[in-house]
Design a protein around this motif. Sequence first.
Motif, PDB file in Angstrom:
ATOM      1  N   GLY A 246       3.875  -0.457  -3.161  1.00 54.74           N
ATOM      2  CA  GLY A 246       2.551  -0.573  -3.776  1.00 54.74           C
ATOM      3  C   GLY A 246       1.489  -0.413  -2.706  1.00 54.74           C
ATOM      4  O   GLY A 246       1.663  -0.886  -1.586  1.00 54.74           O
ATOM      5  N   HIS A 260       4.808   3.445  -6.301  1.00 53.08           N
ATOM      6  CA  HIS A 260       5.007   2.816  -7.588  1.00 53.08           C
ATOM      7  C   HIS A 260       3.659   2.490  -8.229  1.00 53.08           C
ATOM      8  O   HIS A 260       3.459   2.630  -9.421  1.00 53.08           O
ATOM      9  N   TYR A 261       2.726   2.068  -7.397  1.00 53.51           N
ATOM     10  CA  TYR A 261       1.469   1.559  -7.940  1.00 53.51           C
ATOM     11  C   TYR A 261       0.401   1.613  -6.856  1.00 53.51           C
ATOM     12  O   TYR A 261       0.683   1.349  -5.693  1.00 53.51           O
ATOM     13  N   ARG A 284      -2.171  -8.790  -8.404  1.00 53.49           N
ATOM     14  CA  ARG A 284      -1.507  -7.822  -9.303  1.00 53.49           C
ATOM     15  C   ARG A 284      -0.333  -7.160  -8.595  1.00 53.49           C
ATOM     16  O   ARG A 284       0.764  -7.059  -9.154  1.00 53.49           O
ATOM     17  N   GLN A 287       2.774  -9.166  -8.378  1.00 56.63           N
ATOM     18  CA  GLN A 287       3.515  -9.415  -9.636  1.00 56.63           C
ATOM     19  C   GLN A 287       4.491  -8.289  -9.967  1.00 56.63           C
ATOM     20  O   GLN A 287       5.202  -8.362 -10.956  1.00 56.63           O
ATOM     21  N   LEU A 288       4.483  -7.195  -9.204  1.00 60.08           N
ATOM     22  CA  LEU A 288       5.166  -5.975  -9.631  1.00 60.08           C
ATOM     23  C   LEU A 288       6.591  -5.847  -9.124  1.00 60.08           C
ATOM     24  O   LEU A 288       7.231  -4.823  -9.351  1.00 60.08           O
ATOM     25  N   ASP A 289       7.060  -6.874  -8.433  1.00 62.82           N
ATOM     26  CA  ASP A 289       8.423  -6.823  -7.949  1.00 62.82           C
ATOM     27  C   ASP A 289       8.662  -5.616  -7.035  1.00 62.82           C
ATOM     28  O   ASP A 289       9.638  -4.877  -7.169  1.00 62.82           O
TER      29      ASP A 289
END
Length: 317
Positions: A246, A260-261, A284, A287-289
Amino acid sequence: MITTDLTAVIKQLQANQLVAIPTETVYGLAGNAFQEAAIRRIFELKKRPLYNPLIVHIKSGKELHTVAKDIPEKAYLLAETFWPGPLTMVLNKQAQVPELISAGKNTVAVRVPKHPLTLELLNSLDFPLAAPSANPFGSISPTSAQHVLSYFEHQLDFILDGGSCDKGIESTIVGFENNEVVLYRHGSISLDEIEAVVGKVQPKTSNDHTPEAPGMLTRHYAPATKTYLSKDVARLMQDFPNRKIGLLLFQQKLENAKVHYQEVLSESGNLEEAMKNLYAALHRLDQLDLDLIIAEKLPAKGLGISLNDRLERATKN
Ligand code: TXA
Ligand code: MG
């Protein structure tokens, strides 16, 4: 639970219980500053070491003498300029402030927060509020009621909902040594703004020894996900092939990146906007593992210095 019922919150505080309160910087975990039992509970809930003192929140500069004494001229000048607002001053403490708040020191950290609900709350109470950021020790500070709920859902009866915090990172902390102003923690007022009022300020924000202000503690404000900081995010990504990454970027997303993000803090490159978004974006991402987060270093001027300070602490091992 999350509430806007000020009366219930007032009752809770008068009964010596804790509540979470909104401020313009981050949410605080608040209790009666004159009651040792309430203060003890704050340390327990946060799992905060007792050597790390708390900030006292007062309703106005006129109350300063109730918690502090030997107040230097420059402190009055700073109070007039920045209060209510995100400036915390470390001053000699009055005897009625429990030692527990100040971790046995003879000083106390104090500020007037700038949030209408919390100012209304303080004006309804006949005691100041001790309030550290409402997060477990070392983790990312909360900038919304929802963030506080995610940390303390089962331990807190009331989280006073004041929306998302305007500033988004903690207050700037200064103190006075030999009549000079010193900086203990970078924060949401830039060093330049403070120097414009009182002249040169001596930075004392290192963290090699017993922290003067443990906001200085090296690892702090950290997500659970392993986080890196880099000037060149695309380059650093190459070191992590096939990993779930991320990104936390200042102005724009990376094109074609195998990520991923991606979070962008301010498309227009505005550091105030980036500051307001920083912790929410980290929450945030966390939280996305993800396998890892890579954050982009911000321009090192003005508030960028405060933001880089938080990112550096979030990425220390
Ligand atoms: O923006 C803020 O300052 C938020 C909101 C809730 O007001 N509060 C906050 O509190 O950030 P906390 O506890 O997370 O950070 C307080 C910092 C710590 O680094 C602590 O060491 C320092 O203030 N501090 C408190 N009392 C001090 C004292 N007497 N001398 C030096 N540093 C002190
Ligand atoms: Mg904190």
